[in-house]
Design an enzyme around this catalytic site. Structure first.
Site: not given
Lengths: 315, 279
Positions: A8, A56, A165
């Site tokens: 990230r 979303e 991540r």
């Protein structure tokens, strides 16, 4: 000890650099500024970060509208919510409308380990690669992540990128050149082929070293672009090596292994093993622990390859 | 740009006639919703929108988004009347390989802004276009037309919050409030009322108008934004099947299309207003 990186960071730095050079680049988030690590982007370009709140469907629709208005929107949201909650918007507003939207599925796969299956995104490749017009990319390390984000900004059309991540080592050389639709051969070998992408490429490389100890030379392909797939590299692997083992941080139904198998069975059928999450909701555990649990250890990958080779030996 | 409501009325009549002929020819379509939205589209395309059929993708065009994509029939007929596609092409509606799919496709049909057909998609996309204009301090505006039954989709209410939050006074939502959805009345299917209060509560400036009165529609669309700093919502009270007595206000005409005999009667009822002798 090998240094590990959170992709990230490379993602966010690349976005800021691109945004400095191109005013059209904007970000769209669902209260996911911190989790996408784009705080710096928001500080430098406050007017170009659209936070829609926890919504979303609206997030993806807005991104399509921004693209219609001449912007290049990067949607940055946890992959589980982005792809599952907004799948129809991804299909209709982005892919079918051919909107120039970059969907960045953050913390994809099993990255949210202990948080459980609501937060796992192990179906996102199956869903997105099934949709026409979509380009689907899974970078494996910070070097590839940065280049993939740059390629996304310059590519005109819908794209889904998985940004994990989960800490990974650098696996590409500094002179590596990422190209959409092109597999990278990370290790030469003609006995067997290991195909992986994303966070598990390192595990393929580790398995190849274990295989070398047994006298088996494994070719390792990083298939970062799942769609459009590098048919040529796959056909070469099928014709030049005795079988293919795929590994992915994804369900084995419809992901990387399926995509490879679609090419193999219609061109040059060879035995395959498809390693990944075996069609179940994951139990509780950290992301690395879950990858081990689902048989993605270097030893298990090695053994799958050896089984494949043994099965091909004439009796 | 037409300034006389009587001219708009003639245009709308021409669109209705062509639309019914097209639906009859295709044997498919959404007659009721096409006819309820006709006066709204005629007013927008011939008196309000800054668009150019010769340059359909010019950057500073006003955006019109048809969220109720199943009413592609009225959109195609209006686009043909406005010169975006050939009038003769209407004969290909829903035929194999026609550009004129049952729901609009921006990659095939000039003048279409986003692909719709699944409901609850137009308003979020319209928020995006309106935001893009704001980012650039541009003067172009976004108009989006939704159905009323469509408002049962939750995505609209996510978008409703966002439009007010971002103070999108360059955005105009028009609700085709014909009170009927596919199977029954909206209020018997899933209550929408008090609809105007809902939009006001979400931070919009709301006006309720007669969606078939061209003078009223013209005046309404010319006075946007209704309030600076707020998105505008026009609740257009309409009738499904407006213009034809045996189609008007009947749920069964949601996706029924006129037979040859019904078409003849419908065209007689609509009357030849002399707008286009070809009809």
């Amino acid at each position: 000890m090998t240094q590990l990186f959170d992709c990230r960071d490379a993602f966010a730095n690349a976005l800021v650099s691109l945004a400095r050079a191109d005013r059209r680049i904007v970000t769209v988030v669902n209260d996911s500024i911190g989790s996408s690590k784009i705080t710096n982007f928001g500080e430098e370009f406050p007017g170009r970060l659209v936070n829609v709140g926890i919504a979303e469907q609206n997030m993806v629709g807005i991104a399509a509208g921004l693209a219609n208005g001449g912007k290049i929107p990067f949607v940055c949201a946890a992959s589980c919510f982005l792809t599952a909650r907004a799948l129809e918007q991804i299909k209709v507003d982005v892919a079918y409308s051919n909107a120039n939207v970059k969907l960045c599925g953050m913390s994809s796969g099993l990255a949210y380990g202990e948080l459980g299956p609501t937060h796992h995104s192990i179906e996102d490749l199956a869903w997105t690669r099934a949709i026409a017009n979509m380009t689907v990319i899974v970078p494996a390390d910070p070097i590839e992540t940065e280049q993939a984000i740059c390629a996304a900004a310059h590519f005109k059309g819908p794209m889904f990128l998985r940004i994990s991540r989960m800490p990974v080592p650098i696996i590409h050389a500094t002179d590596y050149h990422f190209e959409i639709g092109r597999a990278a051969c990370l290790r030469e070998g003609n006995d067997i082929t290991l195909i992986a992408n994303g966070t598990v490429v390192i595990r393929a490389l580790q398995a190849a070293m274990l295989l070398a100890e047994r006298g088996v030379q494994a070719r390792v392909l990083n298939l970062a672009t799942v769609r459009p797939i590098d048919r040529e590299a796959i056909v070469q692997a099928a014709t030049q090596t005795s079988g293919i083992v795929t590994l992915e941080e994804h369900t084995i139904f419809g992901g990387l292994g399926s995509a490879v198998a679609e090419v193999v069975v219609t061109t040059h059928p060879v035995p395959m093993r498809i390693l990944g999450i075996q069609g179940v909701f994951a139990p509780t555990g950290s992301a690395p622990w879950l990858l081990d649990y689902f048989g993605l250890t270097p030893i298990a990958i090695r053994d799958a390859a050896l089984e494949l080779i043994e099965a091909r030996q004439p009796v | 740009m037409l300034n006389d409501p009587r001219e708009l009325c003639a245009r709308a009549n021409s669109i209705r006639r062509r639309n019914l002929i097209m639906l009859n020819h295709a044997g498919l379509g959404h007659t009721g919703g096409d006819l309820s939205a006709t006066d709204i589209l005629a007013t927008l395309y011939f008196s309000i929108l800054n668009i150019d059929p010769q340059v359909p993708d010019k950057a500073d065009r006003d955006r019109f988004i048809l969220s109720k994509g199943h009413c592609s029939g009225v959109l195609y007929t209006t686009l043909a009347e406005a010169g975006f596609i050939p009038l003769a092409e209407l004969d290909t509606f829903m035929q194999p390989l026609s550009r004129l799919n049952g729901h609009p496709n921006r990659n095939k049909v000039p003048g279409v802004e986003t692909n719709t057909g699944a409901l609850g998609h137009g308003l979020p996309v319209a928020i995006g276009t309106a935001l893009a204009a704001k980012f650039d301090d541009a003067t172009w505006r976004t108009f989006v037309l939704t159905g009323d039954g469509e408002l049962q989709e939750g995505s609209n209410w996510e978008a409703a919050m966002a439009a007010a939050h971002y103070k999108l006074d360059d955005l105009v939502l028009i609700i085709d409030r014909n009170r009927l959805q596919q199977g029954d009345a909206t209020e018997r299917t899933m209550h929408l009322e008090p609809l105007a209060d809902k939009w006001r509560a979400f931070g919009w400036s709301v006006r309720e108008v007669d969606g078939h009165d061209h003078a009223v529609l013209l005046g309404t669309f010319r006075s946007v934004p209704f309030e600076l700093g707020k998105p505008s919502c026009v609740i257009a009270h309409t009738y499904k099947g407006q213009g034809v007595s045996f189609i008007r206000d009947r749920a069964e005409w949601h996706h029924r299309v006129p037979s040859k005999d019904e078409l003849t009667i419908a065209l007689e009822e609509l009357g030849d207003n002399g707008h286009d002798p070809a009809l």
